[in-house]
Design a protein around this motif. Structure first.
Motif, short mmCIF file in Angstrom:
data_model
loop_
_atom_site.label_atom_id
_atom_site.label_comp_id
_atom_site.label_asym_id
_atom_site.label_seq_id
_atom_site.Cartn_x
_atom_site.Cartn_y
_atom_site.Cartn_z
N THR A 1 44.61 50.21 42.42
CA THR A 1 44.02 49.67 41.20
C THR A 1 44.95 49.83 40.00
N ILE A 2 45.00 48.76 39.17
CA ILE A 2 45.70 48.83 37.90
C ILE A 2 44.73 48.46 36.78
N ASP A 3 45.07 48.86 35.58
CA ASP A 3 44.33 48.49 34.38
C ASP A 3 45.25 47.62 33.54
N ILE A 4 44.88 46.36 33.37
CA ILE A 4 45.66 45.44 32.53
C ILE A 4 45.14 45.62 31.10
N TYR A 5 45.97 46.20 30.25
CA TYR A 5 45.47 46.60 28.93
C TYR A 5 46.12 45.89 27.74
N HIS A 6 47.19 45.11 27.95
CA HIS A 6 47.85 44.52 26.78
C HIS A 6 48.60 43.25 27.16
N THR A 7 48.42 42.22 26.35
CA THR A 7 49.19 40.98 26.47
C THR A 7 49.70 40.63 25.08
N TYR A 8 50.97 40.24 25.01
CA TYR A 8 51.54 39.90 23.71
C TYR A 8 52.53 38.74 23.88
N VAL A 9 52.49 37.80 22.94
CA VAL A 9 53.48 36.72 22.86
C VAL A 9 53.93 36.63 21.41
N ASP A 10 55.24 36.59 21.20
CA ASP A 10 55.81 36.43 19.87
C ASP A 10 55.13 35.24 19.17
N PRO A 11 54.71 35.42 17.93
CA PRO A 11 54.02 34.33 17.20
C PRO A 11 54.78 33.00 17.19
N ASP A 12 56.10 33.04 17.21
CA ASP A 12 56.89 31.80 17.21
C ASP A 12 56.72 31.00 18.50
N TYR A 13 56.20 31.64 19.56
CA TYR A 13 56.08 30.99 20.87
C TYR A 13 54.63 30.87 21.33
N GLN A 14 53.68 31.22 20.50
CA GLN A 14 52.28 31.11 20.90
C GLN A 14 51.88 29.65 21.03
N GLY A 15 50.90 29.41 21.89
CA GLY A 15 50.44 28.04 22.13
C GLY A 15 51.21 27.31 23.21
N LYS B 1 50.89 32.21 31.84
CA LYS B 1 51.87 32.29 32.94
C LYS B 1 52.13 33.74 33.33
N LEU B 2 52.22 34.61 32.34
CA LEU B 2 52.44 36.04 32.62
C LEU B 2 51.28 36.63 33.41
N VAL B 3 50.06 36.34 32.97
CA VAL B 3 48.88 36.89 33.63
C VAL B 3 48.76 36.34 35.05
N GLU B 4 49.00 35.05 35.22
CA GLU B 4 48.93 34.47 36.56
C GLU B 4 49.96 35.10 37.48
N GLU B 5 51.15 35.32 36.98
CA GLU B 5 52.19 35.99 37.76
C GLU B 5 51.74 37.37 38.21
N LEU B 6 51.10 38.11 37.31
CA LEU B 6 50.61 39.44 37.65
C LEU B 6 49.52 39.36 38.72
N PHE B 7 48.62 38.40 38.62
CA PHE B 7 47.57 38.29 39.63
C PHE B 7 48.13 37.85 40.98
N LYS B 8 49.15 37.04 40.99
CA LYS B 8 49.81 36.69 42.26
C LYS B 8 50.42 37.93 42.89
N LYS B 9 50.99 38.79 42.07
CA LYS B 9 51.55 40.06 42.54
C LYS B 9 50.45 40.93 43.15
N LEU B 10 49.33 41.03 42.45
CA LEU B 10 48.21 41.82 42.94
C LEU B 10 47.71 41.28 44.28
N GLN B 11 47.65 39.97 44.38
CA GLN B 11 47.19 39.33 45.60
C GLN B 11 48.11 39.71 46.77
N LYS B 12 49.41 39.63 46.57
CA LYS B 12 50.38 39.98 47.61
C LYS B 12 50.26 41.44 48.01
N GLU B 13 50.00 42.30 47.03
CA GLU B 13 49.96 43.75 47.29
C GLU B 13 48.57 44.25 47.64
#
Length: 87
Positions: A29-43, A49-61
């Motif tokens: 088990t992990i606790d996902i506690y923080h997501t951040y994107v630089d304001p210049d790149y938001q939207g 994409k970051l969160v989906e990548e993490l869930f794909k990792k969780l799925q594999k593991e």
């Protein structure tokens, strides 16, 4: 995207512009506690994409996640295909 210790980082031209961070609770088990994107790149769906990548990792593991981050909890509502990975 680059996987580092307890986080996945989105880089552009060598600069870290987004991150999703988590901490290990136990072996399965992990606790996902923080997501951040630089304001210049938001939207630009970088956080998604970051969160989906993490869930794909969780799925594999074959691990589960606790969603302490409000962004990730909201993201999950739009991506129920990963809901089986949540505690």
């Amino acid at each position: 995207m680059i996987e580092k210790e307890n986080k996945i980082v989105y880089e552009m031209n060598g600069e870290e512009i987004g991150v999703v961070e988590y901490k290990k609770i136990d072996e399965n088990t992990i606790d996902i506690y923080h997501t951040y994107v630089d304001p210049d790149y938001q939207g630009k769906k970088i956080a998604s994409k970051l969160v989906e990548e993490l869930f794909k990792k969780l799925q594999k593991e074959n691990k589960k996640a606790i969603l302490s981050c409000s962004y990730v909890a909201n993201w999950m509502e739009k991506h129920p295909e990963y809901s089986n990975l949540c505690k």
